[in-house]
Design a protein around this motif. Structure first.
Motif, PDB file in Angstrom:
ATOM      1  N   GLU A  11       0.805  -1.214   0.000  1.00 33.07           N
ATOM      2  CA  GLU A  11       0.000   0.000   0.000  1.00 33.07           C
ATOM      3  C   GLU A  11       0.842   1.269   0.000  1.00 33.07           C
ATOM      4  O   GLU A  11       0.315   2.366  -0.187  1.00 33.07           O
ATOM      5  CB  GLU A  11      -0.915   0.017   1.233  1.00 33.07           C
ATOM      6  CG  GLU A  11      -1.909  -1.130   1.267  1.00 33.07           C
ATOM      7  CD  GLU A  11      -3.004  -0.986   0.224  1.00 33.07           C
ATOM      8  OE1 GLU A  11      -3.746   0.006   0.265  1.00 33.07           O
ATOM      9  OE2 GLU A  11      -3.093  -1.869  -0.652  1.00 33.07           O
ATOM     10  N   SER A 197      -4.043   4.388 -12.971  1.00 39.28           N
ATOM     11  CA  SER A 197      -5.052   5.447 -13.155  1.00 39.28           C
ATOM     12  C   SER A 197      -5.353   5.653 -14.631  1.00 39.28           C
ATOM     13  O   SER A 197      -5.284   6.761 -15.165  1.00 39.28           O
ATOM     14  CB  SER A 197      -4.566   6.766 -12.536  1.00 39.28           C
ATOM     15  OG  SER A 197      -4.082   6.594 -11.230  1.00 39.28           O
ATOM     16  N   VAL A 226      -4.098  -0.202 -11.091  1.00 38.59           N
ATOM     17  CA  VAL A 226      -4.216   0.472  -9.798  1.00 38.59           C
ATOM     18  C   VAL A 226      -4.874   1.830 -10.010  1.00 38.59           C
ATOM     19  O   VAL A 226      -4.687   2.470 -11.052  1.00 38.59           O
ATOM     20  CB  VAL A 226      -2.831   0.642  -9.122  1.00 38.59           C
ATOM     21  CG1 VAL A 226      -1.907   1.532  -9.949  1.00 38.59           C
ATOM     22  CG2 VAL A 226      -2.978   1.183  -7.706  1.00 38.59           C
ATOM     23  N   CYS A 227      -5.662   2.261  -9.024  1.00 38.61           N
ATOM     24  CA  CYS A 227      -6.277   3.581  -9.092  1.00 38.61           C
ATOM     25  C   CYS A 227      -6.683   4.025  -7.692  1.00 38.61           C
ATOM     26  O   CYS A 227      -7.064   3.196  -6.847  1.00 38.61           O
ATOM     27  CB  CYS A 227      -7.503   3.563  -9.994  1.00 38.61           C
ATOM     28  SG  CYS A 227      -8.066   5.214 -10.498  1.00 38.61           S
ATOM     29  N   GLY A 228      -6.597   5.321  -7.450  1.00 39.67           N
ATOM     30  CA  GLY A 228      -7.039   5.877  -6.184  1.00 39.67           C
ATOM     31  C   GLY A 228      -8.552   5.975  -6.135  1.00 39.67           C
ATOM     32  O   GLY A 228      -9.194   6.330  -7.122  1.00 39.67           O
ATOM     33  N   ASP A 231     -10.010   9.361  -7.094  1.00 38.74           N
ATOM     34  CA  ASP A 231      -9.611   9.854  -8.413  1.00 38.74           C
ATOM     35  C   ASP A 231     -10.860  10.097  -9.263  1.00 38.74           C
ATOM     36  O   ASP A 231     -11.427   9.171  -9.855  1.00 38.74           O
ATOM     37  CB  ASP A 231      -8.701   8.835  -9.087  1.00 38.74           C
ATOM     38  CG  ASP A 231      -8.096   9.335 -10.391  1.00 38.74           C
ATOM     39  OD1 ASP A 231      -8.648  10.291 -10.975  1.00 38.74           O
ATOM     40  OD2 ASP A 231      -7.081   8.770 -10.831  1.00 38.74           O
ATOM     41  N   THR A 262      -7.066  -1.000  -5.589  1.00 41.66           N
ATOM     42  CA  THR A 262      -7.577   0.330  -5.268  1.00 41.66           C
ATOM     43  C   THR A 262      -7.187   0.683  -3.843  1.00 41.66           C
ATOM     44  O   THR A 262      -7.083  -0.193  -2.979  1.00 41.66           O
ATOM     45  CB  THR A 262      -9.115   0.405  -5.396  1.00 41.66           C
ATOM     46  OG1 THR A 262      -9.718  -0.549  -4.521  1.00 41.66           O
ATOM     47  CG2 THR A 262      -9.551   0.158  -6.823  1.00 41.66           C
ATOM     48  N   GLY A 265      -6.646   7.733  -2.507  1.00 43.03           N
ATOM     49  CA  GLY A 265      -5.707   8.558  -3.260  1.00 43.03           C
ATOM     50  C   GLY A 265      -6.369   9.188  -4.459  1.00 43.03           C
ATOM     51  O   GLY A 265      -7.504   8.855  -4.823  1.00 43.03           O
ATOM     52  N   ILE A 271      -0.065   7.714  -6.175  1.00 38.10           N
ATOM     53  CA  ILE A 271      -0.563   6.462  -6.736  1.00 38.10           C
ATOM     54  C   ILE A 271       0.383   5.924  -7.800  1.00 38.10           C
ATOM     55  O   ILE A 271       0.674   4.717  -7.852  1.00 38.10           O
ATOM     56  CB  ILE A 271      -1.971   6.662  -7.332  1.00 38.10           C
ATOM     57  CG1 ILE A 271      -2.975   7.039  -6.229  1.00 38.10           C
ATOM     58  CG2 ILE A 271      -2.431   5.402  -8.070  1.00 38.10           C
ATOM     59  CD1 ILE A 271      -3.233   5.962  -5.200  1.00 38.10           C
ATOM     60  N   TRP A 272       0.897   6.789  -8.655  1.00 31.72           N
ATOM     61  CA  TRP A 272       1.688   6.328  -9.797  1.00 31.72           C
ATOM     62  C   TRP A 272       3.036   5.765  -9.393  1.00 31.72           C
ATOM     63  O   TRP A 272       3.486   4.762  -9.969  1.00 31.72           O
ATOM     64  CB  TRP A 272       1.840   7.467 -10.804  1.00 31.72           C
ATOM     65  CG  TRP A 272       0.501   7.991 -11.258  1.00 31.72           C
ATOM     66  CD1 TRP A 272      -0.673   7.281 -11.344  1.00 31.72           C
ATOM     67  CD2 TRP A 272       0.186   9.329 -11.659  1.00 31.72           C
ATOM     68  NE1 TRP A 272      -1.692   8.090 -11.779  1.00 31.72           N
ATOM     69  CE2 TRP A 272      -1.210   9.355 -11.979  1.00 31.72           C
ATOM     70  CE3 TRP A 272       0.919  10.503 -11.783  1.00 31.72           C
ATOM     71  CZ2 TRP A 272      -1.842  10.512 -12.411  1.00 31.72           C
ATOM     72  CZ3 TRP A 272       0.286  11.659 -12.218  1.00 31.72           C
ATOM     73  CH2 TRP A 272      -1.081  11.657 -12.531  1.00 31.72           C
TER      74      TRP A 272
END
Length: 285
Positions: A11, A197, A226-228, A231, A262, A265, A271-272
Motif C-alpha cells: 500500500e 489510473s 491500480v487507481c485511487g 480519483d 484500489t 488517493g 498512486i503512480w
C-alpha cells in the motif's frame, strides 16, 4: 517492513526506496531515434527518450525491457527519469541491490506519435497512433542498441520471439495506451502490462475481450491495474476496464496473472509511484 497482500502488492513505497543511492546504482541516458509522423503525413521525425540501465549493465548479457508511458500533459520527462534524483531510478536501484528483482531496462518515450509531439497541448489523438511507432521504430531501436533478448537484424527480425521479455506500463493517458495499445494491439510483442489510473478513453472489459480474440495464440503474463478511490478523473474508466475481465477471458486469472488494486488517493504521483513500485516487483517473474 511494509506489509504486502497475498499477491505481493503493498500500500506504500518504503521511504528509503525513493531516496537516491550513489553506490551500486544504475545510470540514465538520453537517446534519439528516428520515427514517423503517424498521426499526420508520415514524414520522418527524430524523437528523444530516456533509458535506465541497471547497475552492472553488461552488453554480453540479455535484459528484459519495460516501456513506461507518461500522461496527457506530460512528455518523456514526466516520470522524472532524467538524472540521479529520479525516484524511478531510486526504486530500481534499491530493488536490484536488495535482490528483490532481476535487473531490467526501462525506456520512457514521448507517447505522441505526431509532428507536434513536443507540444504538451498537442492534439491528444496522436496518443492513439503510438502502437505503430512502438512496433516499427522504438522497440527495434532499443533491440538494436541495447542488450535485450531480441535477435535484432537490420534486414528484419521476429519481434514476437522476445515478447515474454517486454512490458508496458503508464500513468493516466499512458495507462490507456498500455491497455488499448499494448495489450489490445501489441499482445504479439509484449506480455506484461501495468495501468496506473488509466484515462477515461481506456477500453471497457468487453472491448478488451473483443480485441484479445485477434491474439488467440498469445498469453498475458501479467496485468496489474491500480487507481485511487478519490480519483475523479480515472476511477470510473480504470474500473470499467477490469470489472468482470477475468470472467470474460481465459487469458487472465485473478491471483495468478491479474491484480486490480484500489486504495485511498487521487490522480497523482502518490498512486503512480506506488503503481510503478508494485509493478516492478511483479513484472518478469
Amino acid at each position: 517492513m511494509v506489509a504486502e497482500n497475498s499477491k505481493g502488492i503493498v500500500e506504500q513505497v518504503p521511504v528509503a526506496y525513493v531516496l537516491p543511492t550513489y553506490v551500486n546504482c544504475g545510470r540514465i541516458e538520453e537517446i534519439s531515434y528516428t520515427t514517423k509522423d503517424y498521426y499526420g503525413d508520415g514524414a520522418e521525425l527524430t524523437k528523444s527518450a530516456f533509458v535506465y540501465l541497471p547497475n552492472g549493465y553488461d552488453e554480453t548479457k540479455q535484459y528484459n525491457v519495460l516501456y513506461l508511458m507518461h500522461g496527457i500533459g506530460g512528455n518523456e520527462r514526466e516520470w522524472g527519469m532524467v538524472d540521479s534524483n529520479s525516484k524511478v531510478k531510486a526504486m530500481m536501484d534499491h530493488l536490484i541491490e536488495n535482490g528483490e528483482i532481476e535487473p531490467f531496462i526501462i525506456v520512457t518515450p514521448n507517447g505522441r506519435s505526431g509532428a507536434d509531439f513536443a507540444n504538451t497541448n498537442a492534439d491528444y489523438n496522436s496518443f492513439y497512433k503510438f502502437g505503430e511507432e512502438l512496433r516499427n521504430d522504438l522497440i527495434p531501436y532499443i533491440d538494436a542498441n541495447y542488450a535485450t533478448y531480441a535477435e535484432y537484424s537490420e534486414e528484419g527480425y521476429d519481434l514476437t520471439a522476445a515478447r515474454d521479455h517486454r512490458a508496458m506500463a503508464g500513468l493516466s493517458m499512458g495507462g490507456m495506451q498500455t491497455t488499448n495499445i499494448g495489450m489490445c494491439e501489441c499482445l504479439d510483442i509484449i506480455s506484461y502490462f501495468g495501468a496506473f489510473s488509466a484515462a477515461p478513453t481506456t477500453y471497457t472489459a468487453d472491448k478488451i475481450v473483443e480485441c484479445l480474440k485477434a491474439f488467440e495464440e498469445y498469453d498475458i503474463n501479467y496485468y496489474y491495474g491500480v487507481c485511487g478511490t478519490g480519483d475523479s478523473i480515472a476511477l470510473a474508466s480504470s474500473s470499467a476496464a477490469v470489472t468482470g475481465l477475468t470472467d470474460k477471458t481465459d487469458k487472465l486469472t485473478d491471483g495468478k496473472n491479474f491484480a486490480w488494486h484500489t486504495l485511498p488517493g487521487g490522480h497523482d504521483f502518490q498512486i503512480w509511484h506506488l503503481g510503478f513500485y508494485n509493478f516492478a516487483r511483479l513484472v518478469f517473474q
